[in-house]
Design a protein around this motif. Structure first.
Motif, short mmCIF file in Angstrom:
data_model
loop_
_atom_site.label_atom_id
_atom_site.label_comp_id
_atom_site.label_asym_id
_atom_site.label_seq_id
_atom_site.Cartn_x
_atom_site.Cartn_y
_atom_site.Cartn_z
N PRO A 47 0.80 -1.23 0.00
CA PRO A 47 0.00 0.00 0.00
C PRO A 47 0.84 1.28 0.00
CG PRO A 47 -0.90 -1.56 1.57
CD PRO A 47 0.41 -2.13 1.09
N HIS A 70 0.42 7.79 -6.61
CA HIS A 70 -0.31 7.16 -5.50
C HIS A 70 -1.62 7.92 -5.29
CE1 HIS A 70 -1.16 4.99 -1.88
NE2 HIS A 70 0.03 4.41 -1.89
N VAL A 72 -4.63 7.26 -4.03
CA VAL A 72 -5.39 7.17 -2.78
C VAL A 72 -4.73 8.02 -1.69
CG1 VAL A 72 -6.17 5.63 -0.94
CG2 VAL A 72 -6.40 4.94 -3.32
N SER A 110 -8.88 5.59 6.42
CA SER A 110 -7.67 5.75 5.60
C SER A 110 -6.91 4.43 5.50
CB SER A 110 -6.76 6.82 6.20
OG SER A 110 -7.40 8.06 6.21
N LEU A 113 -8.80 2.13 3.16
CA LEU A 113 -8.64 2.55 1.76
C LEU A 113 -7.25 2.23 1.23
CD1 LEU A 113 -10.51 5.98 1.83
CD2 LEU A 113 -11.25 3.87 0.70
N LEU A 114 -6.23 2.46 2.04
CA LEU A 114 -4.87 2.18 1.58
C LEU A 114 -4.62 0.68 1.39
CD1 LEU A 114 -2.93 4.80 3.71
CD2 LEU A 114 -3.08 4.71 1.22
N TYR A 117 -6.56 -0.38 -1.66
CA TYR A 117 -5.85 0.06 -2.86
C TYR A 117 -4.66 -0.85 -3.14
CZ TYR A 117 -2.89 2.94 -5.86
OH TYR A 117 -2.09 3.40 -6.87
N VAL A 120 -6.13 -4.09 -4.63
CA VAL A 120 -6.75 -3.92 -5.95
C VAL A 120 -5.70 -3.67 -7.02
CG1 VAL A 120 -8.24 -2.41 -7.33
CG2 VAL A 120 -9.01 -3.22 -5.09
N ARG A 121 -4.71 -2.84 -6.74
CA ARG A 121 -3.74 -2.53 -7.80
C ARG A 121 -2.84 -3.72 -8.13
NH1 ARG A 121 0.71 1.78 -5.73
NH2 ARG A 121 1.43 0.67 -3.91
#
Length: 124
Positions: A47, A70, A72, A110, A113-114, A117, A120-121
């Motif tokens: 992340p 980055h 997010v 946060s 979300l990190l 992310y 997902v990436r």
């Protein structure tokens, strides 16, 4: 007492900012940066992968490039800045280091979300 805490917050903040600038200048001119151990071992981006490139782009005032490095974390800079500024103000005012519930909520969101992310990436 509040004056001592204010000086402490300003001193720590300036030290962190200066360390970041020194690291950024070092990374820019040498091409050497802190490698990601997760990426080195697994080949997967963590992340935090891209944070150095994002910061270097922001030092050049290239906010579009920073967002691309980055997205997010770039979008979280304002809410996280508000959390940490509020925390610093509370500390200066009354010496309390405990976060308020709304600050904790922002930090937990946060983190989710990190991490999301980061997952997902690697799937894309």
């Amino acid at each position: 007492m509040g004056r001592k805490r204010l000086i402490r917050v300003i001193t720590y903040t300036l030290c962190i900012v200066m360390a970041g600038f020194v690291y950024g200048i070092f990374a820019k001119y040498t091409g050497l940066a802190i490698p990601c151990p997760i990426y080195a071992v697994t080949g997967l981006k963590c992340p935090g992968c891209g944070v150095t490139r994002m910061c270097l782009a922001m030092m050049r005032l290239d906010f579009h490039g920073a967002f691309l490095c980055h997205p997010v974390l770039f979008l979280l800079l304002i809410p996280l800045g508000i959390v940490f500024a509020g925390s610093a103000m509370t500390y200066v005012k009354d010496g309390t280091k405990k976060l308020k519930p709304w600050q904790n909520v922002i930090l937990y969101i946060s983190i989710v979300l990190l991490v999301g992310y980061g997952v997902v990436r690697n799937m894309i």
